[in-house]
Design an enzyme around this catalytic site. Structure first.
Site, PDB file in Angstrom:
ATOM      1  N   ALA A  82       0.831  -1.217   0.000  1.00  0.00           N
ATOM      2  CA  ALA A  82       0.000   0.000   0.000  1.00  0.00           C
ATOM      3  C   ALA A  82       0.857   1.253   0.000  1.00  0.00           C
ATOM      4  O   ALA A  82       1.938   1.264   0.594  1.00  0.00           O
ATOM      5  CB  ALA A  82      -0.920  -0.013   1.217  1.00  0.00           C
ATOM      6  N   CYS A 142      12.239   3.733   3.558  1.00  0.00           N
ATOM      7  CA  CYS A 142      12.297   5.194   3.433  1.00  0.00           C
ATOM      8  C   CYS A 142      12.805   5.804   4.732  1.00  0.00           C
ATOM      9  O   CYS A 142      12.304   6.803   5.213  1.00  0.00           O
ATOM     10  CB  CYS A 142      10.936   5.776   3.048  1.00  0.00           C
ATOM     11  SG  CYS A 142       9.618   5.437   4.224  1.00  0.00           S
TER      12      CYS A 142
END
Length: 417
Positions: A192, A321
């Site tokens: 997602a 990230c």
């Protein structure tokens, strides 16, 4: 999202179309160059202008929470639940200066706040102060529509939605590193909202099978919506916990749903849940040390499942990230110790820098990693004049460096487990 060579147009036709799409209404008078990335033919680079220092601050103020403030810096409007304080006489239609309470000291419903706050820009209030703090549960929409944010970029709302998908540059790079091929069966283990999933399908020319997993149902629906919007039929999205995606018995599942048998996939992307410390712009992170360090065990569980699900000769790409050594290079060192049949691979394209020392990896291994580190770029203000005067080469260099913090490692599974 399909990849085609650049369309050839007559010069006068190209000029005519540019004038139409770069009109003042479309971009509120903002004219920015949009560049094709020289190494990624399906990536367009859009510069961001800011922080702008010529915005006039208003007497009427609203204060938002830190997380809401981060979202506003990244281009969002202010939604009602994020508003902590508003001036006493604020009415719908007022021009409001919006600030972020980065230390979480402002009391909900306060009429003024003199603590530490950061200016985010100006907007127009959609509601009065009384309406915002009425306590009505249905008030979850936009409370303040940002009209003069300190960071400015063109709005792409409803601009070619079936062709364009907005992403940070490293998020696009990681899919190219995975290098999906038509006809393969590929797993996106933590998928997602589906940006990388849809990019994988596009690079495969929608030929093959892309399985996308996420354990939060509304996020899975977002993946399906994005696949539908982009016209991609090869994607199958399931609400499923990736740590349980390995089928422990040998009974074959004819329906193709999770969990899956070992060695079922040609390539796997593990864009792992992480502490997210590479996300930008960002003004505050209120997580405790316990929260920050909680991701490494989860990442290892997911990585172990991914290795088991990968075919011999298959490719596994691990990415985050975040910027921490523990979630990046230490995970690579752990993986190479734990799974001796995994080999670290060089990456193409190599746009970020090499890995960071401190996890016991060799210099050669560090060169095979890819770490995007925005701290290598000196802080600077980007305004319209500087964009107009900049060389294309300099703008592309800046786009490659001045992005979110990100990490990529690529492995090949040399033999069956």
């Amino acid at each position: 999202m399909s990849i085609f060579p650049k369309i050839s147009l007559r010069l006068e036709v190209e000029k005519y179309l540019k004038e139409g799409f770069m009109n003042k209404e479309q971009f509120n008078g903002l004219s920015v160059p949009i560049l094709q990335h020289p190494d990624l033919q399906d990536v367009l680079l859009i510069p961001v202008i800011g922080p702008r220092k010529n915005i006039k601050k208003q007497h009427c103020e609203a204060v938002v929470g830190a997380q809401c403030g981060n979202a506003v810096l990244r281009g969002a409007h202010v939604y009602v639940p994020g508003i902590v304080s508003a001036s006493k006489l604020m009415k719908a239609g007022d021009v409001i200066s919006v600030y972020s309470d980065i230390k979480g000291k402002c009391k909900k419903g306060a009429k003024e706040f003199d603590g530490t706050k950061v200016f985010l820009g100006n907007g127009i209030s959609e509601l009065s102060r009384k309406e915002i703090f009425s306590g009505l549960p249905e008030l979850k929409g936009i409370g303040i529509r940002m009209t003069e944010p300190i960071y400015l970029s063109p709005s792409f709302d409803n601009v070619l939605p079936s062709y364009l998908f907005l992403q940070n540059l490293p998020s696009a790079v990681v899919t190219h590193v995975l290098d999906p091929q038509p006809g393969e069966k590929i797993l996106d283990l933590c998928a997602a909202p589906g940006g990388k999933t849809t990019h994988i399908a596009a690079l495969m020319h929608d030929q093959g099978e892309v399985i996308a997993l996420d354990k939060i149902s509304n996020k899975v629906e977002k993946i399906k919506q994005n696949a539908l919007l982009l016209g991609l039929n090869s994607i199958k999205a399931f609400c499923f916990d990736g740590t349980k995606a390995l089928k422990l018995n040998t009974v074959k599942d004819a329906e193709g749903k999770p969990p899956f048998l070992p060695e079922s996939f040609d390539r796997i992307l593990l864009d792992a849940p992480c502490s997210g410390m590479g996300q930008r712009p960002n003004m505050v992170c209120s997580w405790t040390l316990k929260e920050v360090t909680s991701y490494q065990p989860l990442q290892r569980k997911l990585f172990t499942v991914a290795v088991e699900l990968l075919k011999p000769g298959g490719m596994l790409v691990y990415s985050t990230c975040t910027i921490t050594l523990a979630e990046n290079e230490e995970q690579v060192a752990w993986a190479l110790r734990t799974f001796p049949y995994l080999q670290l691979q060089p990456q193409e394209p190599q746009i970020g820098g090499e890995g960071m020392m401190g996890a016991g990896l060799s210099l050669e291994q560090l060169k095979q990693l890819q770490r995007f580190d925005p701290s290598v770029v000196p802080l600077r203000d980007t305004d319209i004049d500087s964009l107009r005067d900049a060389r294309i080469e300099d703008m592309i260099w800046l786009a490659n460096k001045d992005c979110i913090g990100f990490f990529i490692a690529k492995f090949i599974k040399c033999k069956s487990t």
